[in-house]
Scaffold this motif. Structure first.
Motif, PDB file in Angstrom:
ATOM      1  N   ILE A  31      44.114 -26.581  10.963  1.00 21.16           N
ATOM      2  CA  ILE A  31      43.893 -25.729  12.136  1.00 21.16           C
ATOM      3  C   ILE A  31      42.665 -26.254  12.852  1.00 21.16           C
ATOM      4  O   ILE A  31      41.605 -26.425  12.229  1.00 21.16           O
ATOM      5  CB  ILE A  31      43.686 -24.261  11.739  1.00 21.16           C
ATOM      6  CG1 ILE A  31      44.950 -23.685  11.087  1.00 21.16           C
ATOM      7  CG2 ILE A  31      43.282 -23.425  12.951  1.00 21.16           C
ATOM      8  CD1 ILE A  31      44.767 -22.277  10.536  1.00 21.16           C
ATOM      9  N   VAL A  32      42.803 -26.519  14.135  1.00 15.19           N
ATOM     10  CA  VAL A  32      41.671 -26.960  14.944  1.00 15.19           C
ATOM     11  C   VAL A  32      41.496 -25.957  16.075  1.00 15.19           C
ATOM     12  O   VAL A  32      42.400 -25.767  16.897  1.00 15.19           O
ATOM     13  CB  VAL A  32      41.890 -28.371  15.527  1.00 15.19           C
ATOM     14  CG1 VAL A  32      40.642 -28.817  16.298  1.00 15.19           C
ATOM     15  CG2 VAL A  32      42.229 -29.368  14.429  1.00 15.19           C
ATOM     16  N   THR A  33      40.355 -25.297  16.128  1.00 12.13           N
ATOM     17  CA  THR A  33      40.112 -24.332  17.199  1.00 12.13           C
ATOM     18  C   THR A  33      39.498 -25.044  18.403  1.00 12.13           C
ATOM     19  O   THR A  33      38.846 -26.074  18.272  1.00 12.13           O
ATOM     20  CB  THR A  33      39.187 -23.191  16.739  1.00 12.13           C
ATOM     21  OG1 THR A  33      37.856 -23.692  16.526  1.00 12.13           O
ATOM     22  CG2 THR A  33      39.711 -22.562  15.445  1.00 12.13           C
ATOM     23  N   GLY A  34      39.730 -24.468  19.570  1.00 11.61           N
ATOM     24  CA  GLY A  34      39.239 -25.094  20.790  1.00 11.61           C
ATOM     25  C   GLY A  34      39.840 -26.465  20.998  1.00 11.61           C
ATOM     26  O   GLY A  34      39.177 -27.401  21.469  1.00 11.61           O
ATOM     27  N   ALA A  35      41.129 -26.618  20.663  1.00 15.43           N
ATOM     28  CA  ALA A  35      41.761 -27.940  20.631  1.00 15.43           C
ATOM     29  C   ALA A  35      42.556 -28.258  21.888  1.00 15.43           C
ATOM     30  O   ALA A  35      43.284 -29.244  21.919  1.00 15.43           O
ATOM     31  CB  ALA A  35      42.668 -28.060  19.400  1.00 15.43           C
ATOM     32  N   GLY A  36      42.397 -27.460  22.928  1.00  9.48           N
ATOM     33  CA  GLY A  36      43.131 -27.726  24.153  1.00  9.48           C
ATOM     34  C   GLY A  36      42.545 -28.840  24.999  1.00  9.48           C
ATOM     35  O   GLY A  36      43.190 -29.320  25.930  1.00  9.48           O
ATOM     36  N   VAL A  78      47.829 -27.051  13.745  1.00  8.66           N
ATOM     37  CA  VAL A  78      47.832 -25.878  14.615  1.00  8.66           C
ATOM     38  C   VAL A  78      46.788 -26.125  15.695  1.00  8.66           C
ATOM     39  O   VAL A  78      45.597 -26.259  15.399  1.00  8.66           O
ATOM     40  CB  VAL A  78      47.492 -24.588  13.856  1.00  8.66           C
ATOM     41  CG1 VAL A  78      47.482 -23.394  14.814  1.00  8.66           C
ATOM     42  CG2 VAL A  78      48.482 -24.354  12.723  1.00  8.66           C
ATOM     43  N   VAL A  79      47.249 -26.195  16.932  1.00 10.58           N
ATOM     44  CA  VAL A  79      46.368 -26.426  18.075  1.00 10.58           C
ATOM     45  C   VAL A  79      46.005 -25.065  18.651  1.00 10.58           C
ATOM     46  O   VAL A  79      46.808 -24.409  19.296  1.00 10.58           O
ATOM     47  CB  VAL A  79      47.057 -27.299  19.141  1.00 10.58           C
ATOM     48  CG1 VAL A  79      46.141 -27.485  20.355  1.00 10.58           C
ATOM     49  CG2 VAL A  79      47.452 -28.643  18.549  1.00 10.58           C
ATOM     50  N   ASN A  80      44.777 -24.638  18.377  1.00 13.56           N
ATOM     51  CA  ASN A  80      44.328 -23.335  18.862  1.00 13.56           C
ATOM     52  C   ASN A  80      43.453 -23.493  20.095  1.00 13.56           C
ATOM     53  O   ASN A  80      42.529 -24.302  20.099  1.00 13.56           O
ATOM     54  CB  ASN A  80      43.534 -22.598  17.781  1.00 13.56           C
ATOM     55  CG  ASN A  80      42.713 -21.450  18.353  1.00 13.56           C
ATOM     56  OD1 ASN A  80      41.515 -21.566  18.550  1.00 13.56           O
ATOM     57  ND2 ASN A  80      43.375 -20.352  18.654  1.00 13.56           N
ATOM     58  N   ASP A  81      43.759 -22.734  21.141  1.00  9.27           N
ATOM     59  CA  ASP A  81      42.881 -22.700  22.309  1.00  9.27           C
ATOM     60  C   ASP A  81      43.223 -21.482  23.149  1.00  9.27           C
ATOM     61  O   ASP A  81      44.386 -21.256  23.478  1.00  9.27           O
ATOM     62  CB  ASP A  81      43.027 -23.966  23.150  1.00  9.27           C
ATOM     63  CG  ASP A  81      41.777 -24.234  23.992  1.00  9.27           C
ATOM     64  OD1 ASP A  81      41.502 -23.418  24.892  1.00  9.27           O
ATOM     65  OD2 ASP A  81      41.091 -25.238  23.738  1.00  9.27           O
ATOM     66  N   LEU A  82      42.194 -20.705  23.465  1.00  5.69           N
ATOM     67  CA  LEU A  82      42.370 -19.556  24.342  1.00  5.69           C
ATOM     68  C   LEU A  82      42.700 -19.996  25.758  1.00  5.69           C
ATOM     69  O   LEU A  82      43.331 -19.265  26.523  1.00  5.69           O
ATOM     70  CB  LEU A  82      41.103 -18.698  24.323  1.00  5.69           C
ATOM     71  CG  LEU A  82      41.078 -17.446  25.204  1.00  5.69           C
ATOM     72  CD1 LEU A  82      42.152 -16.452  24.754  1.00  5.69           C
ATOM     73  CD2 LEU A  82      39.699 -16.794  25.156  1.00  5.69           C
TER      74      LEU A  82
END
Length: 297
Positions: A10-15, A34-38
């Motif tokens: 899981i990588v957050t802020g990955a956008g 898992v590409v996490n980005d708000l």
């Protein structure tokens, strides 16, 4: 060759920026990501799934496996859902890179408490929430690699970034303790201090310097710190072709008799106290206390 076959990350802020580079590089070496980005603005406002989905498409186009998740790292329920979706799809979570962040820079006199709290919530508490969501799973499976993101502001200070610096140094303290608690479970926790050209730094650094500081100059250190071969409790600075280790050190200092324990003694001998000759790097807070007690005989 460092590979991540059969690993789930899981990588957050990955956008975009560093997170995107981490996600692409992990996937290229075999990880399911898992590409996490708000998908919000640099100050944390707004949101869109488009950024995360675009990175997923890049990974899939290159033959990798990925899914997007648009939760804020400050949303406990959303983070729990992200982890559950990863486990449902791929059976486990092996790697967490806490990369998501926002900036709300102002001098402390002009900064509102709302802006101070917002930055702490995303950087520090967001990392806590994401780490808590995977921690027990990693302990149970006897494998985990977690990467926190600090910065030179946290380590050394920077004008106009008191909120950011407080959050980033807090992550070092969090990492140091979690590294100790995870050690017997093969859960390793490290921290990276990136120096990279991203939307977080595009108007903070000179263009000539930014040209030498692409996210690809940071990613090698990040991937090493979440690999099977990773150490634990390490802070690595990376960017522009350089890789350095950062430490919180302890000088040899002085030890005085009870009758000399006065402010005047400290003032008179401050140069000796601050002398870095023979300085130490204690492994734990308890080790620091033992050094002080040993010095007193």
């Amino acid at each position: 060759m460092i590979r991540f076959d059969n690993r789930v990350a899981i990588v957050t802020g990955a956008g975009g920026g560093l997170g995107r580079r981490y996600a692409l590089d992990l996937a290229a070496r075999g990880a399911r990501v898992v590409v996490n980005d708000l998908g919000g603005a640099r100050d944390g406002t707004g949101g869109s799934a488009a950024m995360a989905e675009a990175v997923v498409e890049e990974i899939r186009a290159a033959g990798g496996e990925a899914m997007a998740h648009g939760t804020s790292v400050t949303d406990e329920a959303g983070v729990a859902d992200m982890v559950e979706r990863a486990v449902a799809a791929w059976g486990r979570v092996d790697i967490l890179i806490n990369n998501a962040g926002i900036l709300r820079d102002r001098t402390f006199s002009k900064m509102t408490l709302e802006d101070f709290r917002a930055v702490l919530e995303v950087h520090l508490m967001g990392s806590v929430i994401c780490t808590k969501a995977v921690w027990d799973r990693m302990r149970e499976q006897a494998y985990g690699r977690i990467l926190m993101t600090t910065s030179s502001t946290g380590l050394y200070g920077n004008f106009g970034q008191s909120n950011y610096g407080a959050a980033k140094m807090g992550l070092v303290g969090l990492m140091k303790t979690l590294a100790l608690e995870g050690m017997k479970y093969n859960v390793k926790v490290n921290t990276i201090a990136p120096l990279a050209a991203t939307r977080m730094t595009e108007d903070l650094l000179p263009p000539a310097l930014l040209e030498r500081m692409g996210p690809e100059t940071v990613s090698p250190a990040a991937l090493y710190l979440v690999s099977e071969e990773a150490p634990t409790a390490v802070v690595l600075n990376a960017g522009g072709g350089g890789f350095e280790a950062a430490h919180v050190t302890l000088t040899k200092g002085i030890h005085v008799a009870p009758e000399d324990m006065t402010p005047e003694t400290v003032a008179a001998r401050i140069a000796e106290i601050r002398d870095r000759t023979g300085e130490l790097v204690p492994e734990t807070g308890a080790a620091q206390a033992q050094v002080a007690l040993a010095a007193g005989g």
